[in-house]
Design a protein around this motif. Structure first.
Motif, mmCIF file in Angstrom:
data_model
loop_
_atom_site.group_PDB
_atom_site.id
_atom_site.type_symbol
_atom_site.label_atom_id
_atom_site.label_comp_id
_atom_site.label_asym_id
_atom_site.label_seq_id
_atom_site.Cartn_x
_atom_site.Cartn_y
_atom_site.Cartn_z
ATOM 1 N N MET A 1 0.847 -1.192 0.000
ATOM 2 C CA MET A 1 0.000 0.000 0.000
ATOM 3 C C MET A 1 0.886 1.247 0.000
ATOM 4 O O MET A 1 1.865 1.329 0.747
ATOM 5 N N TYR A 2 0.519 2.216 -0.854
ATOM 6 C CA TYR A 2 1.356 3.403 -1.005
ATOM 7 C C TYR A 2 0.543 4.681 -0.829
ATOM 8 O O TYR A 2 -0.689 4.700 -0.924
ATOM 9 N N LEU A 3 1.288 5.780 -0.605
ATOM 10 C CA LEU A 3 0.728 7.124 -0.499
ATOM 11 C C LEU A 3 1.474 8.043 -1.453
ATOM 12 O O LEU A 3 2.691 7.914 -1.619
ATOM 13 N N LEU A 4 0.758 8.959 -2.083
ATOM 14 C CA LEU A 4 1.358 9.893 -3.027
ATOM 15 C C LEU A 4 1.385 11.289 -2.415
ATOM 16 O O LEU A 4 0.362 11.791 -1.939
ATOM 17 N N GLY A 5 2.561 11.911 -2.441
ATOM 18 C CA GLY A 5 2.703 13.276 -1.967
ATOM 19 C C GLY A 5 3.095 14.205 -3.098
ATOM 20 O O GLY A 5 3.954 13.870 -3.917
ATOM 21 N N ILE A 6 2.446 15.369 -3.150
ATOM 22 C CA ILE A 6 2.728 16.389 -4.167
ATOM 23 C C ILE A 6 3.200 17.645 -3.448
ATOM 24 O O ILE A 6 2.524 18.121 -2.529
ATOM 25 N N LEU B 1 3.994 21.402 -4.297
ATOM 26 C CA LEU B 1 3.911 22.490 -5.270
ATOM 27 C C LEU B 1 4.831 23.612 -4.811
ATOM 28 O O LEU B 1 4.458 24.457 -4.000
ATOM 29 N N GLY B 2 6.058 23.611 -5.315
ATOM 30 C CA GLY B 2 7.021 24.635 -4.947
ATOM 31 C C GLY B 2 7.033 25.783 -5.933
ATOM 32 O O GLY B 2 6.402 25.735 -6.986
ATOM 33 N N THR B 3 7.775 26.807 -5.589
ATOM 34 C CA THR B 3 7.946 27.942 -6.488
ATOM 35 C C THR B 3 8.800 27.566 -7.684
ATOM 36 O O THR B 3 8.548 28.006 -8.809
ATOM 37 N N SER B 4 9.795 26.717 -7.442
ATOM 38 C CA SER B 4 10.749 26.373 -8.490
ATOM 39 C C SER B 4 10.290 25.216 -9.364
ATOM 40 O O SER B 4 10.559 25.202 -10.563
ATOM 41 N N SER B 5 9.603 24.235 -8.763
ATOM 42 C CA SER B 5 9.183 23.060 -9.521
ATOM 43 C C SER B 5 8.182 22.257 -8.698
ATOM 44 O O SER B 5 7.886 22.602 -7.555
ATOM 45 N N ILE B 6 7.685 21.191 -9.302
ATOM 46 C CA ILE B 6 6.811 20.244 -8.620
ATOM 47 C C ILE B 6 7.636 19.019 -8.251
ATOM 48 O O ILE B 6 8.338 18.451 -9.096
ATOM 49 N N LYS B 7 7.549 18.615 -6.996
ATOM 50 C CA LYS B 7 8.175 17.375 -6.557
ATOM 51 C C LYS B 7 7.081 16.418 -6.102
ATOM 52 O O LYS B 7 6.124 16.829 -5.442
ATOM 53 N N VAL B 8 7.220 15.159 -6.465
ATOM 54 C CA VAL B 8 6.265 14.142 -6.050
ATOM 55 C C VAL B 8 7.011 12.952 -5.481
ATOM 56 O O VAL B 8 8.163 12.689 -5.840
ATOM 57 N N ALA B 9 6.360 12.252 -4.573
ATOM 58 C CA ALA B 9 6.981 11.083 -3.948
ATOM 59 C C ALA B 9 5.936 10.035 -3.633
ATOM 60 O O ALA B 9 4.765 10.361 -3.364
ATOM 61 N N VAL B 10 6.344 8.791 -3.666
ATOM 62 C CA VAL B 10 5.517 7.672 -3.231
ATOM 63 C C VAL B 10 6.157 7.066 -1.995
ATOM 64 O O VAL B 10 7.362 6.777 -1.977
ATOM 65 N N VAL B 11 5.343 6.891 -0.950
ATOM 66 C CA VAL B 11 5.807 6.363 0.329
ATOM 67 C C VAL B 11 5.125 5.026 0.601
ATOM 68 O O VAL B 11 3.911 4.880 0.385
#
Length: 495
Positions: A1-6, A8-18
């Motif tokens: 089972m996973y979770l997605l994090g977004i 939204l920064g000023t410079s770029s978008i970072k995403v991660a799966v935990v």
């Protein structure tokens, strides 16, 4: 089972799966690779396109899926962290009406100061914990005063994270924490501020539905899920401004705990259980992620606009082909004090901790026969660290006296020179963690969706990777005091 994090920064978008079982980051992605531009149509203005944010979010998620390190269909909840204080406005069809006026935009300062005076400074501070300043409410008032045609078409105003959640789910919601960062929240009466709405003539129907920060803010639309390879109907279960989220990701949840970050902007963020405020609004107080009517946990936030943005400017203009790691090594070759070269890093808009004054970034004491690139890059890092100390002293005036600060080993804290200078000049040890805003947002989603029973459960595997203690505080103190005198002279010139 996973979770997605977004994130939204000023410079770029970072995403991660935990991974829920281990609470560990399985995969990350960033889009775009180059830093997103800030539109500045006039001096002091700063805007970005919300539709560009949404495009970048989708591209980042698709890039993340392409790692093939997880099954996207096993993602059970989504969390969002976002750049704070921005304004997004949409019509009844959820179409964006203008570019977002983002956090470092200064155009609404005069409107905010007028509101502060009209509401009554003492009343505003006791109820709002801040001056309206150039926060989201004042930005909306600026649109009302200067773009009445656009204002008349607004159905809802949002913070940046609310917009991304809307694009994912089709629902528009907000939270007390988000409203507080926009200076829409009355802490004394525990309601949307009638004083702010009345003074600015803002109709309350423009404010989205208020939901708990850790809760379902909508469910993923089928068409979006199909396009992104995700499961339809999973909840967006967490939305937070980037600095409260950074604190969450560092497990800074209880009164007295303090976090720091040095990304595009620099922040020290401490949790309090008091409705505290700075009489000059140089530091600001917002509802923390754990705020409730019963437990009024607030986040006291010092923000410095020009930290990572200052370092990026120096790189672009003095060593565009070098990597940041190479510049950090170069800075380490200069002595403490940078051979007398000093920098004021305040070139990214009016600074709240300087009473909303704008000095511009400045190098001082340049010796054409002595100074070289290593001095320049060390002076940049030292000047940024000195600005943190200046702001921390304001926080100390307001009762925030941290014994230790937690930070992620990222951005400027990757530099040994900056990290040690920060510790030396503040005199406070720093505990470093593997920390990322998108990972924090993913864990927040797990809390909001009930996958974790509590915030504490989400951080059972949270471990210190390094502690840095002061070494050269005695050496740095007179250098800092000289820097402070230069800053105060510049501030008096601008008065």
């Amino acid at each position: 089972m996973y979770l997605l994090g977004i994130d939204l920064g000023t410079s770029s978008i970072k995403v991660a799966v935990v991974d829920v079982a281990t609470q560990q980051n399985i995969a990350t992605a960033q889009y775009p690779e180059e830093e997103t531009a800030i539109k500045s149509l006039q001096t002091g203005w700063a805007e970005q396109s919300p539709n560009d944010w949404w495009f970048n979010v989708q591209q980042a998620i698709l890039k993340l899926n392409a790692t093939a390190l997880f099954d996207p269909k096993e993602i059970k909840a989504i969390g969002i962290a976002y750049q704070m204080h921005g304004l997004v406005v949409v019509d009844q069809n959820q179409q964006v009406l203008r570019d977002s006026i983002i956090w470092c935009d200064s155009r609404a300062i005069d409107l905010g100061n007028q509101a502060f005076e009209a509401i009554g400074e003492e009343k505003a501070l006791k109820h709002l914990l801040n001056s309206p300043g150039n926060f989201t409410a004042s930005k909306l008032a600026w649109v009302k005063a200067n773009e009445p045609d656009i204002y008349g078409r607004i159905d809802k105003m949002m913070l940046p994270g609310d917009f991304i959640a809307m694009k994912l789910t089709g629902e528009i919601t907000t939270s007390i924490s988000a409203l507080s960062e926009g200076i829409f929240w009355d802490f004394k009466n525990h309601e949307i501020s009638n004083d702010v709405l009345h003074y600015y003539g803002i109709d309350e129907h423009l404010i989205p539905a208020v939901r708990p920060l850790f809760s379902a803010h909508g469910h993923l639309k089928t068409d979006v899920a199909t396009a992104l390879g995700l499961t339809s109907g999973i909840p967006v279960a967490y939305k937070s401004g980037d600095q409260p989220n950074n604190a969450l990701s560092l497990n800074v949840l209880r009164p007295g705990e303090v976090a720091a970050t040095a990304g595009t902007s620099g922040v020290i963020y401490g949790v309090s259980n008091d409705l505290t405020y700075d009489k000059q609004s140089r530091v600001n107080t917002f509802a923390h992620v754990t705020y409730s009517e019963e437990k009024k946990h607030t986040g006291v936030l010092l923000c410095i606009n020009g930290t990572g943005s200052m370092y990026r400017w120096a790189k672009h203009n003095f060593a565009p082909l070098a990597t940041y790691a190479e510049l950090n090594k170069l800075a380490s070759e200069a002595p403490i004090g940078s051979n007398g070269l000093k920098l004021l890093p305040f070139g990214n808009g009016a600074e709240r901790m300087l009473n909303n004054k704008y000095t511009g970034a400045q190098f001082l004491g340049i010796d054409l026969n002595t100074h070289n690139p290593s001095d320049i890059f060390r002076a940049v890092q030292e000047g940024i660290a000195f600005s943190f100390r200046y702001g921390l002293d304001i926080m100390r005036e307001n009762g925030m006296s941290p014994k230790v600060i937690r930070a992620g080993r990222a951005n400027l804290f990757l530099s040994e020179v900056f990290a040690q200078t920060f510790v030396d000049v503040t005199g406070i040890p720093v505990e470093f963690y593997e920390n990322d805003g998108s990972v924090g947002a993913a864990l927040g989603a797990g809390i909001g969706a009930g996958i974790f029973k509590s915030a504490e459960e989400a951080f059972t595997n949270h471990e210190i990777i390094k502690t840095l203690s002061p070494k050269h505080s005695v050496v740095y103190e007179p250098i800092y005091q000289d820097w402070k005198k230069i800053l105060e002279k510049q501030l008096s010139i601008g008065s």
